[in-house]
Write an enzyme that holds these catalytic residues in place. Structure first.
Site, PDB file in Angstrom:
ATOM      1  N   GLU A 180       0.859  -1.184   0.000  1.00 61.52           N
ATOM      2  CA  GLU A 180       0.000   0.000   0.000  1.00 61.52           C
ATOM      3  C   GLU A 180       0.895   1.234   0.000  1.00 61.52           C
ATOM      4  O   GLU A 180       1.775   1.376   0.858  1.00 61.52           O
ATOM      5  CB  GLU A 180      -0.910   0.003   1.229  1.00 61.52           C
ATOM      6  CG  GLU A 180      -1.841   1.196   1.293  1.00 61.52           C
ATOM      7  CD  GLU A 180      -2.719   1.198   2.532  1.00 61.52           C
ATOM      8  OE1 GLU A 180      -3.353   2.234   2.796  1.00 61.52           O
ATOM      9  OE2 GLU A 180      -2.766   0.165   3.240  1.00 61.52           O
ATOM     10  N   ASP A 187      -6.789   9.029   9.156  1.00 56.25           N
ATOM     11  CA  ASP A 187      -5.482   8.644   9.691  1.00 56.25           C
ATOM     12  C   ASP A 187      -5.246   9.250  11.060  1.00 56.25           C
ATOM     13  O   ASP A 187      -5.604  10.402  11.332  1.00 56.25           O
ATOM     14  CB  ASP A 187      -4.365   9.089   8.734  1.00 56.25           C
ATOM     15  CG  ASP A 187      -4.371   8.301   7.443  1.00 56.25           C
ATOM     16  OD1 ASP A 187      -4.454   7.067   7.525  1.00 56.25           O
ATOM     17  OD2 ASP A 187      -4.307   8.915   6.365  1.00 56.25           O
TER      18      ASP A 187
END
Length: 263
Positions: A47, A58
């Site tokens: 990723e 995040d």
């Protein structure tokens, strides 16, 4: 190598697939490729994060990494160049993790074509409900990119049924109703969540948000087909620790997988 081949190979080896996360431009251009070279031997898929100024999914660790990459002036075209450099090193599936605003800023058609030509296998779009813009999702797929979207413990069966048809890469299952970050243990109920997802798709299922050690990796492997490790790797870099120790521990936890994906 296709995405399904990568998951099937891990399954044939009796383990869940390992999906490490690296961020373009972190800690700097050039160093990011050195990190990829450290990570690739452990990775079944990779990723690749595109730094973004408002990464709402995040936690603080990845937010700091994004800010550092952006302060160096990293542009989308340079991220595509980074993907191209990675593709020269491996045939493993590469998934670009990007929020939707950079896609719209460049223009969806141009963005998708840029990353397809760079060698990306697919996209992870954490803040796009795919049923909100199915034409944009279809545009990515027509460009030759697989698409992956997120489901969470709060996802109803109706929501799962709406999202999974758009997951042509894999299904990214969030372990918590929150942001990314390393945790000592994952919440209970993940096997049941994955079982509900499997009622609507035969795509491989990977668990992210919280994979940081052997225990959390074991929990993920007992429920799903793969595990994403992200914040734990960025934190190790922040602290000046080597990545091999973290990756080896997580990889050991993924042995003996009981996921159901058969390729």
């Amino acid at each position: 190598m296709t995405t399904r081949e990568a998951f099937a190979r891990a399954r044939a080896e009796g383990r869940a697939a390992l999906i490490p996360y690296v961020m373009a431009g972190y800690p700097s251009r050039g160093r990011d490729l050195e990190i990829v070279e450290q990570v690739l031997p452990y990775a079944d898929l990779l990723e690749v994060g595109l730094p973004y100024s408002d990464p709402l999914g995040d936690g603080p660790v990845i937010q700091r990494a994004s800010e550092q990459a952006l302060r160096q002036g990293l542009r989308v075209a340079e991220v595509a160049g980074f993907v191209q450099e990675i593709r020269a090193l491996t045939d493993k599936p590469l998934f670009l993790m990007t929020y939707i605003n950079p896609v719209l800023a460049v223009g969806p058609a141009a963005f998708f074509q840029m990353f397809k030509e760079a060698g990306a296998t697919g996209l992870i779009l954490p803040d796009l409900p795919p049923d909100e813009d199915p034409e944009l999702v279809s545009l990515a797929q027509r460009a030759g990119l697989e698409t992956t979207f997120l489901l969470a413990p709060t996802s109803t069966d109706a929501r799962i049924q709406a999202v999974t048809p758009h997951c042509t890469g894999f299904v990214y299952t969030v372990s918590v109703a929150g942001v990314t970050g390393a945790r000592d243990r994952l919440p209970e109920g993940l096997p049941e969540l994955v079982q509900r997802i499997r009622r609507f798709t035969d795509a491989p299922v990977a668990i992210g948000f919280g994979i940081s050690n052997r225990a959390t990796a074991q929990q993920a492997a007992q429920a799903a087909d793969g595990a994403v490790i992200a914040s734990a790797l960025i934190r190790a870099l922040e602290e000046g620790r080597g990545l091999a120790e973290v990756l080896s521990e997580v990889q050991a936890g993924l042995q003996g997988a009981v996921g159901q994906f058969m390729g």
